[in-house]
Design an enzyme around this catalytic site. Structure first.
Site, PDB file in Angstrom:
ATOM      1  N   CYS A   1       0.841  -1.192   0.000  1.00 44.83           N
ATOM      2  CA  CYS A   1       0.000   0.000   0.000  1.00 44.83           C
ATOM      3  C   CYS A   1       0.878   1.245   0.000  1.00 44.83           C
ATOM      4  O   CYS A   1       1.688   1.436   0.906  1.00 44.83           O
ATOM      5  CB  CYS A   1      -0.925   0.043   1.206  1.00 44.83           C
ATOM      6  SG  CYS A   1      -1.953   1.526   1.176  1.00 44.83           S
TER       7      CYS A   1
ATOM      8  N   THR B   1     -11.186  -0.828  -9.402  1.00 45.38           N
ATOM      9  CA  THR B   1     -11.796   0.489  -9.601  1.00 45.38           C
ATOM     10  C   THR B   1     -13.110   0.434 -10.386  1.00 45.38           C
ATOM     11  O   THR B   1     -14.027   1.214 -10.109  1.00 45.38           O
ATOM     12  CB  THR B   1     -10.768   1.392 -10.317  1.00 45.38           C
ATOM     13  OG1 THR B   1      -9.598   1.462  -9.485  1.00 45.38           O
ATOM     14  CG2 THR B   1     -11.291   2.793 -10.547  1.00 45.38           C
TER      15      THR B   1
HETATM   16  C1  LIG Z   1     -10.027   3.179  -3.121  1.00 51.92           C
HETATM   17  C2  LIG Z   1      -9.089   2.013  -3.172  1.00 51.92           C
HETATM   18  C3  LIG Z   1      -8.769   1.337  -1.986  1.00 51.92           C
HETATM   19  C4  LIG Z   1      -7.885   0.256  -2.006  1.00 51.92           C
HETATM   20  N1  LIG Z   1      -7.622  -0.397  -0.839  1.00 51.92           N
HETATM   21  C5  LIG Z   1      -6.776  -1.480  -0.838  1.00 51.92           C
HETATM   22  C6  LIG Z   1      -6.513  -2.216   0.358  1.00 51.92           C
HETATM   23  O1  LIG Z   1      -7.083  -1.942   1.428  1.00 51.92           O
HETATM   24  N2  LIG Z   1      -5.628  -3.256   0.294  1.00 51.92           N
HETATM   25  C7  LIG Z   1      -5.008  -3.605  -0.880  1.00 51.92           C
HETATM   26  O2  LIG Z   1      -4.233  -4.550  -0.891  1.00 51.92           O
HETATM   27  N3  LIG Z   1      -5.277  -2.948  -2.029  1.00 51.92           N
HETATM   28  C8  LIG Z   1      -6.132  -1.891  -2.032  1.00 51.92           C
HETATM   29  N4  LIG Z   1      -6.390  -1.223  -3.221  1.00 51.92           N
HETATM   30  C9  LIG Z   1      -5.747  -1.668  -4.471  1.00 51.92           C
HETATM   31  C10 LIG Z   1      -6.664  -2.592  -5.271  1.00 51.92           C
HETATM   32  O3  LIG Z   1      -6.975  -3.763  -4.546  1.00 51.92           O
HETATM   33  C11 LIG Z   1      -6.046  -2.987  -6.624  1.00 51.92           C
HETATM   34  O4  LIG Z   1      -4.819  -3.639  -6.382  1.00 51.92           O
HETATM   35  C12 LIG Z   1      -5.783  -1.789  -7.516  1.00 51.92           C
HETATM   36  O5  LIG Z   1      -6.850  -0.895  -7.382  1.00 51.92           O
HETATM   37  C13 LIG Z   1      -5.575  -2.147  -8.974  1.00 51.92           C
HETATM   38  O6  LIG Z   1      -6.744  -2.641  -9.580  1.00 51.92           O
HETATM   39  P1  LIG Z   1      -7.792  -1.706 -10.404  1.00 51.92           P
HETATM   40  O7  LIG Z   1      -7.009  -0.889 -11.361  1.00 51.92           O
HETATM   41  O8  LIG Z   1      -8.740  -2.651 -11.058  1.00 51.92           O
HETATM   42  O9  LIG Z   1      -8.463  -0.862  -9.396  1.00 51.92           O
HETATM   43  C14 LIG Z   1      -7.290  -0.151  -3.220  1.00 51.92           C
HETATM   44  C15 LIG Z   1      -7.619   0.527  -4.405  1.00 51.92           C
HETATM   45  C16 LIG Z   1      -8.512   1.586  -4.400  1.00 51.92           C
HETATM   46  C17 LIG Z   1      -8.852   2.274  -5.681  1.00 51.92           C
END
Ligand SMILES: Cc1cc2nc3c(=O)[nH]c(=O)nc-3n(C[C@H](O)[C@H](O)[C@H](O)COP(=O)(O)O)c2cc1C
Ligand SMILES: Cc1cc2nc3c(=O)[nH]c(=O)nc-3n(C[C@H](O)[C@H](O)[C@H](O)COP(=O)(O)OP(=O)(O)OC[C@H]3O[C@@H](n4cnc5c(N)ncnc54)[C@H](O)[C@@H]3O)c2cc1C
Ligand code: FES
Lengths: 304, 261
Positions: free
Chosen positions: A129, A265
């Protein structure tokens, strides 16, 4: 036709889950879609105690994506078990619990606590993170620390461990191998990319945290490459994610070497995305005469 | 809460940068409560992905309408859409206003700009008419005055430049009204955050209850992303609560305007 996949000891009825932090604790979306159609539900990151998270603004929209710096707000292990587990444990599909800590010991303690909870599908170790000062990405960008975290969690639980790697490294292969050697059953690739946006009217960063994590369709090509590189480096399965909006995106990840995928997302603007991806993979397989989704995994042809 | 593809029935300029959008959204129209909102996916937006939150202004039969101001990318694209075009709608969302139950309390509504949109259903459901204090920078920012009058409400308008109604801030005539008699009054407010904060202070000074509809940026609109949080008093000091889920309407006594150190 077979859509089921194995992620370590975790069996998923289809290769599609949701990305941690983009689906709450499942219950919030239960009125909009049938969670039992998913391959698994993955919940927001949890550490030992409750976390308030960062100041606002916490997100900003950018071209084909968004920045976030939520700061891992959450109820802690006890709060999660009291408030959300009664709902999640009744699902017929497994729950993947995303966990984090600010020390190796805390990661292991959280893993130990969930080991004692009946019915958990798997633990996903968030070592990536970008939005917290201590913990998070620091463990994902140092191979030695990464090995220690994974090994400590391995000793603390029999649950399948999925190590969620940081994209913010020169080469992902050594990190993938370090996690595998330390006993991780699978990898998740990838988390958000460190990034920043500025409001030119006020000259202030758009996020209170100044920097945040970039996610959404704009990161997909970078994530595909990371999955492809990680898949070449290890034997353990990979859950691929980063910008998935439809089945074609998901199939790209599978071809690059992911055994399963997570929708992140896209849930925010289209809560049905994961279900549409499952349906789309099925029709792709029909169209191509593919019997087993595992035939797609790693099937990219790179020789010309 | 449900998700539907809805058809635009009308999308016309009201005044200045304000537009009225009417949607055929039977399921949402049937369920909507005063102060709740819908999260709209503006399909022709290309590289801007997120939905945009809007209060439901009016609901009648199978239709809901929205009163919106063009302020940026999404609302600009929306303003160019036409009858027959489709939008994605997620709603009704959030926790709305507490509709006064008895005619004993006199509701005083305080609205700034498009904040008026969040107030109409409340005025319509209220067992007795009250007063709407509506403020804006200029005359064009005073919206839908006639509609509130048609419900039998008094409308007290203020503009900062004096081009319409009283000159000054919307809170000035509100304070005057409460000075005359604060007993049995209940405040409801929606508008820019500084206005809401001023209303909260006034409610405290006069010891009258107030509900505020907060305006925060949102991603998911359903409680999962934790974008939209504000600091709120809680049993152990304070906590972040979600404007999209615990709000957008909060009790003014609970809202902390700054994050405690
Ligand atoms: C608002 C938000 C909160 C997230 N919170 C976490 C989290 O608590 N733990 C984690 O491992 N990844 C977290 N992520 C990352 C996502 O799990 C994922 O790895 C990342 O968004 C890439 O995928 P995407 O492009 O489809 O969103 C978060 C992403 C977003 C946008
Ligand atoms: C509960 C609620 C009810 C609302 N009701 C109304 C209404 O009835 N009429 C109306 O005109 N507007 C309303 N708004 C504000 C409206 O959501 C924003 O004006 C709109 O999102 C701006 O989008 P844009 O693409 O034009 O602006 P841009 O600035 O291009 O948007 C960029 C990003 O910022 C967000 N954003 C920008 N301004 C705001 C804002 N003031 N509030 C929340 N998010 C914002 C957008 O949603 C988007 O994610 C409401 C907001 C909330 C939270
Ligand atoms: S907008 Fe996602 S939690 Fe409120």
């Amino acid at each position: 036709m077979n859509l089921a996949v194995q992620v370590g000891a975790l069996r998923m009825q289809n290769p599609v889950t949701v990305a941690s932090g983009t689906f709450g604790y499942g219950v919030e979306y239960a009125r909009l879609l049938d969670l039992n159609q998913l391959g698994a539900v993955t919940v927001k990151g949890i550490r030992l105690g409750p976390v308030r998270g960062n100041s606002t603004p916490r997100t900003a929209e950018v071209a084909s994506g968004m920045l976030n710096a939520i700061g891992l707000q959450g109820p802690g292990v006890d709060g999660f078990i009291a408030k959300y587990w009664p709902f999640l444990k009744e699902l017929t599909v497994p729950t993947i619990i995303n966990i984090w800590g600010t020390s190796v010991e805390e990661y292991a303690e959280v893993a130990r606590r969930f080991d004692a909870v009946e019915g958990v599908g798997a633990l996903e170790l968030n070592v990536s993170c970008p939005n917290i000062k201590e913990g998070g990405a620091q463990f994902g960008t140092d191979c030695k620390l990464l090995s220690q975290v994974v090994a400590a969690c391995r000793r603390a639980t029999r649950l399948p461990l999925i190590t969620k790697l940081s994209p913010n490294v020169v080469s992902i292969a050594p990190y993938a191998r370090a996690a595998e050697e330390a006993g991780s059953d699978a990898l998740a690739v990838t988390n958000s990319y460190p990034a920043m946006a500025i409001d030119v009217e006020t000259r202030r960063p758009k996020l209170a945290n100044v920097t945040g994590g970039l996610t959404g369709p704009c990161i997909k090509p970078i994530a595909i490459k990371l999955v492809w590189e990680a898949a070449k480096a290890v034997k353990i399965p990979i859950i691929g994610m980063g910008g998935i909006q439809d089945a074609t995106d998901a199939i790209e990840f599978l071809m690059a070497g992911a055994s399963a995928v997570a929708v992140g997302t896209a849930n925010f603007y289209e809560p049905q995305t994961a279900l549409q991806v499952i349906a789309g993979i099925r029709s792709f397989m029909e169209r191509k005469g593919i019997q087993d989704v595992r035939e797609i995994v790693g099937s990219v042809i790179t020789d010309r | 809460m449900l998700e539907e593809l809805v058809q635009i029935l009308a999308n016309e300029r009201d005044v200045g940068a304000y537009f009225r959008l009417t949607l055929h959204a039977p399921e949402i129209a049937r369920r909507i409560q005063p102060g709740q909102f819908v999260h709209i996916r503006i399909l022709p937006m290309r590289d801007a992905l997120l939905r945009r939150p809007f209060s439901v202004f009016q609901a009648a039969g199978d239709n809901v309408s929205i009163l919106y101001k063009v302020v940026g990318k999404g609302t600009a694209v929306l303003s160019r859409m036409q009858a027959g075009d489709q939008l994605g709608a997620l709603g009704p969302l959030g926790h709305g206003f507490t509709v006064p139950k008895s005619a004993g309390e006199k509701p005083l509504l305080v609205a700034g700009g498009y904040g008026m949109a969040a107030m109409y259903l409340l005025a319509q459901c209220s067992p007795r008419p009250g007063v709407v204090f509506v403020g804006g920078r200029r005359r064009v920012d005073i919206l839908c005055e006639q509609e509130f009058r048609a419900l039998g409400w008094d409308v007290c308008a203020t503009t900062e430049d004096g081009s319409y109604g009283h000159r000054g801030l919307v809170t000035e005539p509100l304070v005057a009204e409460l000075r005359r008699d604060a007993k049995g009054k209940r405040l409801f407010a929606c508008g820019p955050t500084p206005m809401l904060r001023a209303v909260a202070r006034i409610a405290e000074d006069f010891d009258v209850p107030a509900e505020l509809s907060m305006d925060e940026h949102m991603c998911c609109g359903v409680g999962v992303c934790l974008t939209c949080v504000i600091p709120v008093k809680s049993a152990d000091g304070w906590e972040y609560q979600r404007t999209c889920t615990e709000g957008p309407v909060f009790d003014s006594k609970e809202v902390l305007w700054e994050v405690p150190r």
